[in-house]
Write a protein that holds these residues in place. Structure first.
Motif, PDB file in Angstrom:
ATOM      1  N   PHE A   1       6.713  -5.590   6.250  1.00 10.58           N
ATOM      2  CA  PHE A   1       5.710  -5.815   7.086  1.00 10.58           C
ATOM      3  C   PHE A   1       5.784  -5.363   8.489  1.00 10.58           C
ATOM      4  O   PHE A   1       4.864  -5.712   9.281  1.00 10.58           O
ATOM      5  N   ALA A   2       6.587  -4.427   8.644  1.00  6.54           N
ATOM      6  CA  ALA A   2       6.652  -3.686   9.965  1.00  6.54           C
ATOM      7  C   ALA A   2       5.514  -3.071  10.349  1.00  6.54           C
ATOM      8  O   ALA A   2       4.935  -2.708   9.291  1.00  6.54           O
ATOM      9  N   CYS A   3       5.357  -3.171  11.711  1.00  9.72           N
ATOM     10  CA  CYS A   3       3.919  -2.530  11.989  1.00  9.72           C
ATOM     11  C   CYS A   3       4.176  -2.179  13.756  1.00  9.72           C
ATOM     12  O   CYS A   3       5.189  -2.463  14.632  1.00  9.72           O
TER      13      CYS A   3
ATOM     14  N   ALA B   1       7.764   8.077  15.356  1.00 12.01           N
ATOM     15  CA  ALA B   1       6.708   8.688  15.331  1.00 12.01           C
ATOM     16  C   ALA B   1       5.455   8.224  14.646  1.00 12.01           C
ATOM     17  O   ALA B   1       4.347   8.558  14.755  1.00 12.01           O
ATOM     18  N   ILE B   2       5.801   7.312  13.534  1.00  8.04           N
ATOM     19  CA  ILE B   2       4.420   7.029  12.656  1.00  8.04           C
ATOM     20  C   ILE B   2       4.206   5.807  13.145  1.00  8.04           C
ATOM     21  O   ILE B   2       4.841   4.852  13.866  1.00  8.04           O
ATOM     22  N   HIS B   3       2.788   5.571  12.898  1.00  2.88           N
ATOM     23  CA  HIS B   3       2.117   4.431  13.619  1.00  2.88           C
ATOM     24  C   HIS B   3       1.657   3.552  12.388  1.00  2.88           C
ATOM     25  O   HIS B   3       1.032   4.123  11.459  1.00  2.88           O
ATOM     26  N   ARG B   4       1.903   2.110  12.445  1.00  3.53           N
ATOM     27  CA  ARG B   4       1.008   1.422  11.471  1.00  3.53           C
ATOM     28  C   ARG B   4       0.567   0.168  11.966  1.00  3.53           C
ATOM     29  O   ARG B   4       1.131  -0.735  12.634  1.00  3.53           O
ATOM     30  N   ARG B   5      -0.702   0.203  12.054  1.00  2.00           N
ATOM     31  CA  ARG B   5      -1.443  -1.039  12.834  1.00  2.00           C
ATOM     32  C   ARG B   5      -1.115  -2.254  11.913  1.00  2.00           C
ATOM     33  O   ARG B   5      -0.819  -2.208  10.622  1.00  2.00           O
TER      34      ARG B   5
ATOM     35  N   GLY C   1       5.170  -2.142  20.514  1.00  2.00           N
ATOM     36  CA  GLY C   1       6.084  -1.146  19.802  1.00  2.00           C
ATOM     37  C   GLY C   1       6.240  -1.411  18.415  1.00  2.00           C
ATOM     38  O   GLY C   1       5.344  -2.315  17.770  1.00  2.00           O
ATOM     39  N   VAL C   2       7.329  -1.204  17.851  1.00  2.00           N
ATOM     40  CA  VAL C   2       7.549  -1.404  16.264  1.00  2.00           C
ATOM     41  C   VAL C   2       8.176  -2.774  16.170  1.00  2.00           C
ATOM     42  O   VAL C   2       8.986  -3.055  16.829  1.00  2.00           O
TER      43      VAL C   2
ATOM     44  N   ASP D   1       0.839  -1.203   0.037  1.00  2.00           N
ATOM     45  CA  ASP D   1      -0.242  -0.047  -0.081  1.00  2.00           C
ATOM     46  C   ASP D   1       0.970   1.206   0.093  1.00  2.00           C
ATOM     47  O   ASP D   1       1.517   1.488   0.966  1.00  2.00           O
ATOM     48  N   PRO D   2       0.874   2.047  -0.979  1.00  2.00           N
ATOM     49  CA  PRO D   2       1.679   3.292  -1.132  1.00  2.00           C
ATOM     50  C   PRO D   2       1.543   4.181   0.231  1.00  2.00           C
ATOM     51  O   PRO D   2       2.550   4.671   0.542  1.00  2.00           O
ATOM     52  N   THR D   3       0.516   4.207   0.718  1.00  3.21           N
ATOM     53  CA  THR D   3       0.456   5.195   1.931  1.00  3.21           C
ATOM     54  C   THR D   3       1.170   4.565   2.840  1.00  3.21           C
ATOM     55  O   THR D   3       1.331   5.358   4.036  1.00  3.21           O
ATOM     56  N   ASP D   4       1.630   3.311   3.027  1.00  2.00           N
ATOM     57  CA  ASP D   4       2.426   2.629   4.119  1.00  2.00           C
ATOM     58  C   ASP D   4       4.066   2.941   3.946  1.00  2.00           C
ATOM     59  O   ASP D   4       4.696   2.775   4.783  1.00  2.00           O
ATOM     60  N   LEU D   5       4.203   3.565   2.852  1.00  2.00           N
ATOM     61  CA  LEU D   5       5.570   3.806   2.392  1.00  2.00           C
ATOM     62  C   LEU D   5       6.231   4.611   3.412  1.00  2.00           C
ATOM     63  O   LEU D   5       7.668   4.301   3.549  1.00  2.00           O
ATOM     64  N   PRO D   6       5.746   5.724   3.729  1.00  2.00           N
ATOM     65  CA  PRO D   6       6.501   6.765   4.667  1.00  2.00           C
ATOM     66  C   PRO D   6       6.786   6.253   5.891  1.00  2.00           C
ATOM     67  O   PRO D   6       7.975   6.514   6.484  1.00  2.00           O
ATOM     68  N   PHE D   7       6.038   5.048   6.330  1.00  2.00           N
ATOM     69  CA  PHE D   7       6.173   4.302   7.586  1.00  2.00           C
ATOM     70  C   PHE D   7       7.624   3.550   7.262  1.00  2.00           C
ATOM     71  O   PHE D   7       8.514   3.622   8.283  1.00  2.00           O
ATOM     72  N   PHE D   8       7.425   2.737   6.145  1.00  2.00           N
ATOM     73  CA  PHE D   8       8.899   1.876   5.966  1.00  2.00           C
ATOM     74  C   PHE D   8       9.968   2.638   6.070  1.00  2.00           C
ATOM     75  O   PHE D   8      11.170   2.283   6.343  1.00  2.00           O
TER      76      PHE D   8
END
Lengths: 321, 321
Positions: free
Chosen positions: B214-216, B136-140, B188-189, B58-65
């Motif tokens: 797959f990190a979250c 700072a970013i959170h990914r469920r 946590g992460v 999902d491209p919206t996840d890329l800033p998290f990764f």
């Protein structure tokens, strides 16, 4: 990448310990090359390519391929150079397969060749033909005219499922080629598979040739015909005569073609188109379960064959006659 | 390598011109990584990895990764570090896909992990959990307990074709996990996919972690449970308790587990086994035409799940209780 052999860690380290390449720093499987498993290995001595020869390669041919790369490199052609181990051998065994390490060539293959690339490919092909002179080992072309009919028989049943009437058309072409195939043209070592993914360029200049695993002895002009088919057609199936002219002119700057070779070119191009049509047709109809590679469209070469059938002489390829 | 995007020459050169990496000297597709297309590029600045994010990401996840790799690297964890272009951006577009360049890590992944590798993986996992603090970013976790039932429903019809009664057994496990899944453990992460092919070793020492896609955010002990499943079972399906003890001890040397985490470990291991069983089952039943990757055996994780179902407490994993 058709086959991809997993190498156990200890086995790879034991294999590399036989070479003077220092410690292994990285190994990555390369997603290119259909016949063998290729790995980019980085050791303390820099990057190299490790190749495992899979079952489509006849092990008795390996001394030809390895010896040829050494012969060509010694004569100034830029191609991967086999690295010999401490025992002086260029060929070993790894993961139960014959294996070799060759030098890493900088450069990228060109996805969309332009006229200037075709000109350089023509030159390099002629340089390869000259550099191959004097190579002592001989390897018959296992994919030349006398092999095409038995090869077709393995696909005959399914041919018309790919295109109606394809089987009958191939049989007619086989008749024609078998009756008219030249018997006496200048011969020598040919690459026999000089497609764009086997030619590297760096900053616009040809930087090396790779993948000599179809190389054999055959008519030199047959290699030129393979090059025309591989480099000079557009995606819509039409010959780009400017590219063909550039490839042929590049070749002739290094090794002028004889009148007999020029006269034979349309027939050789038909044969070359049929050869790739037949191997692709077989692969298309026989995708092995678990195959890691999508088969290539055989009809691309059917369209090329049809074009060459319509050609009267090499003028159609931009040759001044 | 599931998908393999061909990049046009000019497009790649234009993309790289945006970076301060000098001229491109080589590019090779890498036959590893299931979700994305990866290329080893060599430029005048040395080797790097170019990743094209394919449609499963999902491209919206890329800033998290991307942000996570920068965060972890800044805290001393050895992992690929995103390279920013002249505009200061780590994420671009190439061949119609989001694309990033990251630093090249030396090291090889271990095909047959031994006890000493498991100990180092435990330590590195704990270091990752500590280094992830403050990101700072959170990914469920999109693949946690509440996603498993809908995920299974997409494979329910075919489950019993893989193994008789498998569907009913999975439904019973889903009931159990949904009712008993922990609600309050240290979180946590997490890496969430720390399999052997995502951990590099060099001369016996862990040299870096890769593939954070797959990190979250989730329970840290769930990541430990994934590690037990990924590293500590033998090819015959049995847990190697020596490896499990080494992985857990390695982890606890860096971050001691709380009593609540230790008590939850068997359940988390069941959940982790089910998660990989479900995604593998789906992939097994839905091999896309032209897929370039052979699906992994889902029953490997069924056997692991059965093992964890038989476990009373974390003593079964070699933990001193």
């Amino acid at each position: 990448m058709a086959v991809y052999t997993e190498i156990a860690d200890e086995e790879l380290e034991r294999f590399l310990a036989g070479y003077e390449l220092g410690a292994l720093l990285s190994v990555k499987g390369i997603a290119e090359g259909v016949e063998n498993s290729n790995y980019l290995i980085v050791t303390e001595a820099g990057p190299h390519i490790l190749t495992l020869y899979e079952k489509r390669v006849d092990p008795t041919d390996l001394p030809f391929f390895i010896g040829l790369m050494e012969h060509l490199a010694a004569r100034g052609l830029t191609c991967p150079q086999p690295v010999r181990n401490r025992a002086g051998e260029a060929l070993g065994v790894l993961a139960g397969r014959p294996a070799a390490i060759v030098t890493f060539l900088e450069g990228m293959w060109i996805r969309r060749p332009r006229v200037e690339h075709c000109a350089q490919v023509g030159e390099a092909l002629a340089q390869l033909h000259l550099a191959g002179e004097g190579f002592a080992i001989h390897r018959r072309n296992a994919l030349s005219v006398d092999s095409w009919r038995p090869l077709f028989q393995r696909s005959e049943e399914g041919a018309d499922t790919v295109l109606p009437e394809l089987g009958a058309a191939i049989l007619r072409e086989l008749d024609h080629l078998e009756q008219n195939w030249p018997r006496d043209l200048p011969a020598g070592v040919i690459h026999a598979d000089l497609f764009p993914d086997n030619v590297f360029f760096l900053k616009g200049h040809l930087s090396g040739l790779i993948d000599f695993y179809f190389a054999c002895n055959d008519f030199l002009a047959y290699d030129v015909a393979i090059g025309l088919n591989a480099w000079c057609f557009e995606a819509d199936g039409a010959l780009n005569i400017t590219k063909a002219r550039a490839l042929l002119a590049g070749y002739q700057r290094v090794r002028p073609l004889g009148a007999d070779e020029i006269a034979a070119l349309p027939l050789l191009a038909r044969g070359s188109a049929l050869r790739f049509l037949l191997t692709r047709l077989y692969d298309w109809l026989n995708v092995p379960p678990g195959a890691l590679v999508a088969p290539k469209d055989p009809l691309e070469y059917w369209r090329k064959l049809r074009f060459h059938q319509s050609v009267d002489d090499a003028g159609a390829y931009g040759m001044d006659l």
